[in-house]
Design an enzyme around this catalytic site. Structure first.
Site, PDB file in Angstrom:
ATOM      1  N   TRP A  39      54.751  26.162  62.610  1.00 37.39           N
ATOM      2  CA  TRP A  39      55.391  24.898  62.521  1.00 37.39           C
ATOM      3  C   TRP A  39      56.504  24.864  63.991  1.00 37.39           C
ATOM      4  O   TRP A  39      57.352  24.218  63.644  1.00 37.39           O
ATOM      5  CB  TRP A  39      57.001  26.095  61.920  1.00 37.39           C
ATOM      6  CG  TRP A  39      57.237  27.932  62.142  1.00 37.39           C
ATOM      7  CD1 TRP A  39      57.727  27.842  63.553  1.00 37.39           C
ATOM      8  CD2 TRP A  39      56.925  28.678  61.833  1.00 37.39           C
ATOM      9  NE1 TRP A  39      58.061  28.905  63.977  1.00 37.39           N
ATOM     10  CE2 TRP A  39      57.503  29.946  62.782  1.00 37.39           C
ATOM     11  CE3 TRP A  39      55.992  29.165  61.134  1.00 37.39           C
ATOM     12  CZ2 TRP A  39      57.198  30.710  62.542  1.00 37.39           C
ATOM     13  CZ3 TRP A  39      55.306  30.333  60.854  1.00 37.39           C
ATOM     14  CH2 TRP A  39      56.246  31.346  61.741  1.00 37.39           C
ATOM     15  N   ARG A  40      55.867  25.490  64.980  1.00 36.02           N
ATOM     16  CA  ARG A  40      55.581  24.280  66.831  1.00 36.02           C
ATOM     17  C   ARG A  40      54.570  23.395  66.513  1.00 36.02           C
ATOM     18  O   ARG A  40      54.924  22.390  67.158  1.00 36.02           O
ATOM     19  CB  ARG A  40      55.834  25.825  67.228  1.00 36.02           C
ATOM     20  CG  ARG A  40      56.873  26.225  67.498  1.00 36.02           C
ATOM     21  CD  ARG A  40      57.077  27.713  68.677  1.00 36.02           C
ATOM     22  NE  ARG A  40      58.121  28.283  68.165  1.00 36.02           N
ATOM     23  CZ  ARG A  40      58.276  29.486  68.599  1.00 36.02           C
ATOM     24  NH1 ARG A  40      57.245  29.959  69.334  1.00 36.02           N
ATOM     25  NH2 ARG A  40      59.106  30.260  68.941  1.00 36.02           N
ATOM     26  N   GLU A  52      62.079  28.233  58.580  1.00 36.20           N
ATOM     27  CA  GLU A  52      63.624  28.956  59.007  1.00 36.20           C
ATOM     28  C   GLU A  52      64.279  29.760  57.609  1.00 36.20           C
ATOM     29  O   GLU A  52      64.601  31.168  57.693  1.00 36.20           O
ATOM     30  CB  GLU A  52      64.971  28.217  59.245  1.00 36.20           C
ATOM     31  CG  GLU A  52      64.582  27.577  60.892  1.00 36.20           C
ATOM     32  CD  GLU A  52      65.238  28.697  61.323  1.00 36.20           C
ATOM     33  OE1 GLU A  52      65.341  29.235  61.483  1.00 36.20           O
ATOM     34  OE2 GLU A  52      64.023  27.915  62.822  1.00 36.20           O
ATOM     35  N   GLN A  57      65.396  37.227  57.400  1.00 40.78           N
ATOM     36  CA  GLN A  57      64.416  38.700  56.911  1.00 40.78           C
ATOM     37  C   GLN A  57      63.044  38.889  56.639  1.00 40.78           C
ATOM     38  O   GLN A  57      62.899  40.400  55.931  1.00 40.78           O
ATOM     39  CB  GLN A  57      65.953  38.658  55.066  1.00 40.78           C
ATOM     40  CG  GLN A  57      67.044  39.002  55.753  1.00 40.78           C
ATOM     41  CD  GLN A  57      67.572  39.173  54.534  1.00 40.78           C
ATOM     42  OE1 GLN A  57      67.818  38.158  54.077  1.00 40.78           O
ATOM     43  NE2 GLN A  57      68.514  39.635  54.635  1.00 40.78           N
ATOM     44  N   TYR A 133      73.931  29.265  60.323  1.00 37.75           N
ATOM     45  CA  TYR A 133      72.889  29.898  61.178  1.00 37.75           C
ATOM     46  C   TYR A 133      71.576  28.657  60.667  1.00 37.75           C
ATOM     47  O   TYR A 133      71.040  28.518  61.682  1.00 37.75           O
ATOM     48  CB  TYR A 133      72.422  31.249  60.770  1.00 37.75           C
ATOM     49  CG  TYR A 133      70.713  31.901  61.391  1.00 37.75           C
ATOM     50  CD1 TYR A 133      71.104  31.745  62.442  1.00 37.75           C
ATOM     51  CD2 TYR A 133      70.133  31.531  60.495  1.00 37.75           C
ATOM     52  CE1 TYR A 133      69.374  31.887  63.070  1.00 37.75           C
ATOM     53  CE2 TYR A 133      68.482  31.058  61.317  1.00 37.75           C
ATOM     54  CZ  TYR A 133      67.978  31.640  62.114  1.00 37.75           C
ATOM     55  OH  TYR A 133      67.762  31.528  63.210  1.00 37.75           O
ATOM     56  N   ASP A 151      70.486  34.610  66.454  1.00 39.76           N
ATOM     57  CA  ASP A 151      70.241  35.715  64.921  1.00 39.76           C
ATOM     58  C   ASP A 151      70.020  36.937  65.675  1.00 39.76           C
ATOM     59  O   ASP A 151      70.338  37.358  66.950  1.00 39.76           O
ATOM     60  CB  ASP A 151      68.541  34.705  64.405  1.00 39.76           C
ATOM     61  CG  ASP A 151      67.674  35.415  65.965  1.00 39.76           C
ATOM     62  OD1 ASP A 151      67.430  35.471  66.725  1.00 39.76           O
ATOM     63  OD2 ASP A 151      66.502  34.764  65.683  1.00 39.76           O
ATOM     64  N   THR A 304      61.214  55.969  46.563  1.00 42.71           N
ATOM     65  CA  THR A 304      60.140  56.634  46.355  1.00 42.71           C
ATOM     66  C   THR A 304      59.749  56.490  45.136  1.00 42.71           C
ATOM     67  O   THR A 304      60.527  56.503  43.892  1.00 42.71           O
ATOM     68  CB  THR A 304      60.270  58.589  46.382  1.00 42.71           C
ATOM     69  OG1 THR A 304      60.107  58.683  47.915  1.00 42.71           O
ATOM     70  CG2 THR A 304      58.599  59.050  45.959  1.00 42.71           C
TER      71      THR A 304
END
Ligand code: SF4
Length: 361
Positions: A39-40, A52, A57, A133, A151, A304
């Protein structure tokens, strides 16, 4: 010493602003050392927005292969807006937190309905799925808006830069507390580079356990580096992990596997399929020994999941019962088109391969 639950305030020590030389050093470091992320390279507004959303997360390593596939499937906002929601959610598989896929889809549709995308953070925050953000990240990177991004990585850098020993309840409270300081330190001439540099510094140099202060472009003004306590900052209240045990069943019939689709209004994994919880399937006979025991962590839960082979008693009704209870039979050849949670896709693949190998013996 700060106490838990104390109102979070901006740090009182550390740099009031970032001296011009430090800003220049940070940007020069970023331009020379940034990771070559897709993305850069040849950046675009669409790539910035998609990355983004995906990176909220989710780790860069998990995002990378899925970002490439996403761009092939949905090359721009128009293609994404035109796709059906279930296709978009299926393409999101493996990234988790599926609500982001639905929000990104809604955002693409909102943008497609406008003559041009907005440019300011306030306008972006009126669009679906865009909070402070994301608005700051998108507009600073894509349009050069002078607004700082905080962030988890940036909050860690700032906590150390200021030697801040406040005990924060969680990462988002720390990020909020550092917003004014981040805005003060912003390189207003290059806000996009500055924000990405701070995030990159936190991800690759000022890491949680082993900060590499000798190679850090901000080392000269850093309180924690001078005090030698960078590893201990920022401080967070210890969070209690809850252990959860789930019994899953593996039931096959006529070349199909029984799955459970979570309700569309569920808080987690809405509309996503998993192997059913044994308690939701009536009239089953469960094998004595488990097929597999799997563990995964979600937020503060350590789950579990024990998976058993099971069969339906002869007298039992069809558990899928038309699908009203979320249970459904999925033919093996249709499984690739069904959206499964990432771990369940992996486990089902592993177990099927194992079963096939055992059958072949
Ligand atoms: Fe982090 Fe060390 Fe750089 Fe300070 S000098 S910002 S602690 S890496």
């Amino acid at each position: 010493m700060p106490k838990s639950g104390r109102k979070t305030t901006p740090p009182s020590r550390g740099p009031a602003t970032l001296p011009r030389a430090a800003r220049a050093a940070l940007r020069a470091w970023y331009l020379a050392h940034q990771r070559a992320l897709p993305w850069r390279t040849a950046p675009s507004l669409y790539k910035t927005v998609v990355s983004e959303f995906m990176l909220q997360q989710t780790q860069v390593a998990t995002v990378l292969p899925r970002f490439a596939r996403w761009l092939e499937q949905f090359p721009d906002f128009a293609a994404l807006a035109a796709a059906r929601e279930e296709v978009v959610v299926r393409a999101w598989e493996g990234l988790g937190y599926y609500r982001r896929a639905r929000r990104l889809h809604a955002l693409a549709r909102a943008l497609a309905a406008r003559p041009a995308p907005p440019r300011t953070p306030a306008e972006w925050m009126e669009l679906p799925g865009v909070g402070p953000y994301t608005a700051a990240a998108i507009t600073s990177i894509a349009f050069g808006e002078p607004i700082a991004v905080v962030d988890g990585n940036v909050a860690r850098v700032l906590a150390r830069l200021y030697g801040d020993e406040t005990l924060y309840p969680d990462g988002s409270r720390a990020a909020r507390a550092f917003a004014p300081a981040a805005q003060t330190l912003l390189d207003r001439a290059h806000p996009g580079d500055h924000n990405q540099a701070m995030m990159e510094l936190g991800a690759t140099v000022c890491t949680p356990r082993t900060p590499r202060c000798p190679v850090c472009p901000l080392a000269r003004g850093c309180v924690a580096a001078a005090q030698g306590n960078a590893e201990s900052l920022p401080r967070f209240t210890r969070v209690k992990t809850t252990r959860v045990m789930v019994t899953r069943v593996w039931i096959e019939r006529d070349g199909a596997l029984l799955l459970h689709r979570r309700p569309g209004e569920a808080r987690r994994l809405a509309g996503i399929c998993e192997l059913p919880d044994a308690s939701t399937v009536p009239g089953i006979r469960r094998a004595a020994r488990p097929l597999a025991v799997k563990r995964r962590g979600i937020v503060n839960q350590l789950i579990t999941e024990t998976i058993y082979h099971a069969s339906l008693r002869a007298s039992a009704p069809d558990p899928a019962n038309g699908g009203a209870n979320g249970l459904l039979w999925v033919a093996w050849e249709k499984l690739p088109g069904v959206t499964l949670s990432g771990p369940h896709r992996r486990w089902i693949g592993e177990l099927r391969e194992r079963e096939g190998a055992e059958d072949a013996r």
